[in-house]
Design a protein around this motif. Structure first.
Motif, mmCIF file in Angstrom:
data_model
loop_
_atom_site.group_PDB
_atom_site.id
_atom_site.type_symbol
_atom_site.label_atom_id
_atom_site.label_comp_id
_atom_site.label_asym_id
_atom_site.label_seq_id
_atom_site.Cartn_x
_atom_site.Cartn_y
_atom_site.Cartn_z
ATOM 1 N N LEU A 121 67.168 83.172 66.879
ATOM 2 C CA LEU A 121 65.907 83.454 67.559
ATOM 3 C C LEU A 121 65.955 84.820 68.234
ATOM 4 N N THR A 122 64.809 85.505 68.224
ATOM 5 C CA THR A 122 64.689 86.690 69.067
ATOM 6 C C THR A 122 64.414 86.203 70.489
ATOM 7 N N LEU A 123 64.593 87.072 71.466
ATOM 8 C CA LEU A 123 64.331 86.673 72.838
ATOM 9 C C LEU A 123 62.849 86.330 73.012
ATOM 10 N N ARG A 124 61.985 87.090 72.378
ATOM 11 C CA ARG A 124 60.542 86.813 72.459
ATOM 12 C C ARG A 124 60.241 85.418 71.912
ATOM 13 N N GLU A 125 60.868 85.044 70.791
ATOM 14 C CA GLU A 125 60.650 83.716 70.230
ATOM 15 C C GLU A 125 61.182 82.640 71.166
ATOM 16 N N ALA A 126 62.325 82.901 71.789
ATOM 17 C CA ALA A 126 62.892 81.933 72.724
ATOM 18 C C ALA A 126 61.968 81.730 73.916
ATOM 19 N N VAL A 127 61.396 82.820 74.421
ATOM 20 C CA VAL A 127 60.450 82.733 75.543
ATOM 21 C C VAL A 127 59.241 81.889 75.156
ATOM 22 N N THR A 128 58.680 82.167 74.002
ATOM 23 C CA THR A 128 57.469 81.463 73.561
ATOM 24 C C THR A 128 57.744 79.987 73.322
ATOM 25 N N LEU A 129 58.845 79.672 72.653
ATOM 26 C CA LEU A 129 59.177 78.277 72.364
ATOM 27 C C LEU A 129 59.443 77.487 73.639
ATOM 28 N N LEU A 130 60.168 78.094 74.554
ATOM 29 C CA LEU A 130 60.482 77.400 75.796
ATOM 30 C C LEU A 130 59.202 77.160 76.601
ATOM 31 N N ALA A 131 58.326 78.157 76.656
ATOM 32 C CA ALA A 131 57.055 78.000 77.374
ATOM 33 C C ALA A 131 56.179 76.936 76.715
ATOM 34 N N LEU A 132 56.249 76.851 75.400
ATOM 35 C CA LEU A 132 55.399 75.916 74.654
ATOM 36 C C LEU A 132 55.853 74.477 74.820
ATOM 37 N N PHE A 133 57.147 74.240 74.682
ATOM 38 C CA PHE A 133 57.635 72.861 74.659
ATOM 39 C C PHE A 133 58.132 72.352 76.010
ATOM 40 N N THR A 183 58.277 81.480 82.502
ATOM 41 C CA THR A 183 59.488 81.278 81.700
ATOM 42 C C THR A 183 60.350 82.540 81.670
ATOM 43 N N LEU A 184 59.707 83.682 81.430
ATOM 44 C CA LEU A 184 60.467 84.931 81.334
ATOM 45 C C LEU A 184 61.001 85.367 82.694
ATOM 46 N N LEU A 235 65.000 85.433 83.568
ATOM 47 C CA LEU A 235 65.503 86.622 84.258
ATOM 48 C C LEU A 235 65.838 86.361 85.717
ATOM 49 N N GLY A 236 65.430 85.222 86.242
ATOM 50 C CA GLY A 236 65.792 84.869 87.614
ATOM 51 C C GLY A 236 65.170 85.749 88.663
ATOM 52 N N VAL A 237 63.972 86.254 88.402
ATOM 53 C CA VAL A 237 63.287 87.116 89.366
ATOM 54 C C VAL A 237 62.613 86.253 90.421
ATOM 55 N N GLY A 238 62.837 86.575 91.701
ATOM 56 C CA GLY A 238 62.264 85.783 92.775
ATOM 57 C C GLY A 238 60.761 85.926 92.882
#
Length: 407
Positions: free
Chosen positions: A144-156, A378-379, A384-387
């Motif tokens: 997976l690309t990082l973009r795909e991982a972001v989208t899949l995680l947000a979706l499911f 998600t991102l 990324l752990g941004v507060g």
């Protein structure tokens, strides 16, 4: 008051055996030699000792009146008319449009309904053949690309039920959004769909599908990505597949990242931040009733601003620019469109001036009308752990177990 049959303006098909009723019909449709009506409607009703409304009902039950000069385009028979107003209307319309009689219209509607049902049946069969859920190879998270991982995680991470059966269709999200802008959400799902990372779940409603007309006129089944209930490919029950995918992506995020993920996180940051900024600009423009469609220049200006300022500061630039554009319009002398178009220039000049003067621009808080999207959360938070993403910039993001700063 008696009119001969040859003096009427229409062809009368008798459906009543009452001579008095037939005579009333003849009188109603009687014409003079110059084609003017021989008797007024009021006079015919008075002679029959009934109201004009009752006269209209009686005519419908007495005769079938066809205009011999205005024919149905389908069957070729004279158009049936219920009264003089309809007679005159048909005469006016005949010169400019095609007229179809009631019987033919009903027959056409029946045929169209049958054709639509057959077309829908073909669509269902085509969908089952092309998109029917079947066992497939599972997603390899390492590919997976990082973009795909972001989208899949947000979706499911937001499934339709607690069993992770499938995703919620984008057009059914309530109280939150999948992505900051709906077009970005559709684009993300289209990318996953085209690469085989998501497949159509069997519970997807029929309204998610439709026919696409090709250039040659042929029809192909298609789908609306924001209406589909998606699931990840794999073998067995979809809920187990989607649950395993979410856990797998989270596990991969907790381990040392692949080189491709390290190389691409900043690009994904910029793309998501740009969608967030553009969504806020659209919100502000809508508030002042400005018609606005962001293009390349808008994206360039906002991207430049986000390179040097946090999203909350870019909110500041946007809010002030749209407010000044609204005041510009209120002063008069320019159209609403001109005032709207001046907004991007105002943002650009404000950003340039702030950089030149080395201003510390006030960071605005999140607008409650625009909650964080699932993709952004998600991102920024999960991955990324941004507060507080309203205050953060890319060069402040820390990744890795040792806290090394990555630019």
């Amino acid at each position: 008051m008696t009119a001969d049959e040859t003096d009427v303006a229409v062809e009368l098909g008798v459906i009543s055996d009452d001579p008095a009723d037939i005579e009333i019909a003849h009188n109603y449709w009687a014409v003079n030699g110059d084609d003017t009506w021989k008797y007024t409607v009021k006079a015919v009703a008075a002679e029959a000792k009934i109201t004009q409304i009752a006269l209209t009902h009686k005519l419908r039950n007495t005769v079938v009146a066809r205009d011999p000069d205005i024919v149905c385009d389908d069957c070729g028979l004279g158009m049936i008319v219920a009264n003089r107003s309809e007679f005159d209307q048909n005469r006016r319309l005949a010169a400019a449009t095609h007229l179809v009689c009631r019987d033919c219209r009903l027959e056409n509607e029946k045929a169209a309904k049958i054709a639509a049902e057959e077309r829908q049946q073909r669509l269902v069969a085509e969908i089952a053949a092309r998109y029917g859920y079947r066992d497939q190879d599972s997603i390899k998270i390492t590919e997976l690309t990082l973009r795909e991982a972001v989208t899949l995680l947000a979706l499911f991470r937001n499934p339709i039920d607690e069993n992770y059966t499938c995703s919620i269709p984008l057009n059914s999200w309530v109280g939150s959004t999948f992505s900051a802008r709906s077009q970005d959400g559709r684009d993300r799902l289209t990318e996953l769909w085209n690469s085989g990372k998501i497949v159509v779940h069997p519970s997807t409603p029929p309204k998610a599908f439709g026919w696409i007309v090709q250039d040659e006129g042929d029809e192909q089944p298609g789908l609306y990505v924001d209406r589909v209930r998606w699931t990840a490919p794999g073998g067995g029950v979809s809920g187990a597949i989607n649950s395993a995918l979410v856990k797998g992506i989270k596990s991969a995020l907790a381990r040392p990242w692949s080189d491709s993920w390290y190389m691409s996180w900043a690009d994904e940051w910029e793309r998501v931040m740009l969608e967030e900024a553009t969504a806020y600009l659209e919100l502000c423009m809508e508030e002042y009733k400005f018609e606005f469609s962001p293009g390349e220049r808008t994206r360039d200006v906002l991207s430049t601003a986000l390179e040097s300022f946090a999203l909350g500061a870019v909110y500041n630039f946007i809010w002030r620019a749209t407010k000044d554009s609204a005041a510009y319009f209120q002063r008069g002398g320019v159209t609403r469109k001109q005032a709207a178009n001046s907004t991007i220039g105002r943002i650009e000049r404000s950003v340039e001036y702030a950089l030149t003067q080395k201003w510390e621009v006030k960071v605005y808080r999140r607008d409650r009308r625009l909650p964080w999207s699932a993709v952004s959360t998600t991102l920024f938070t999960t991955i990324l752990g941004v507060g507080d993403a309203m205050m953060a910039t890319a060069d402040e993001v820390l990744l890795g177990t040792e806290g090394e700063e990555l630019a």
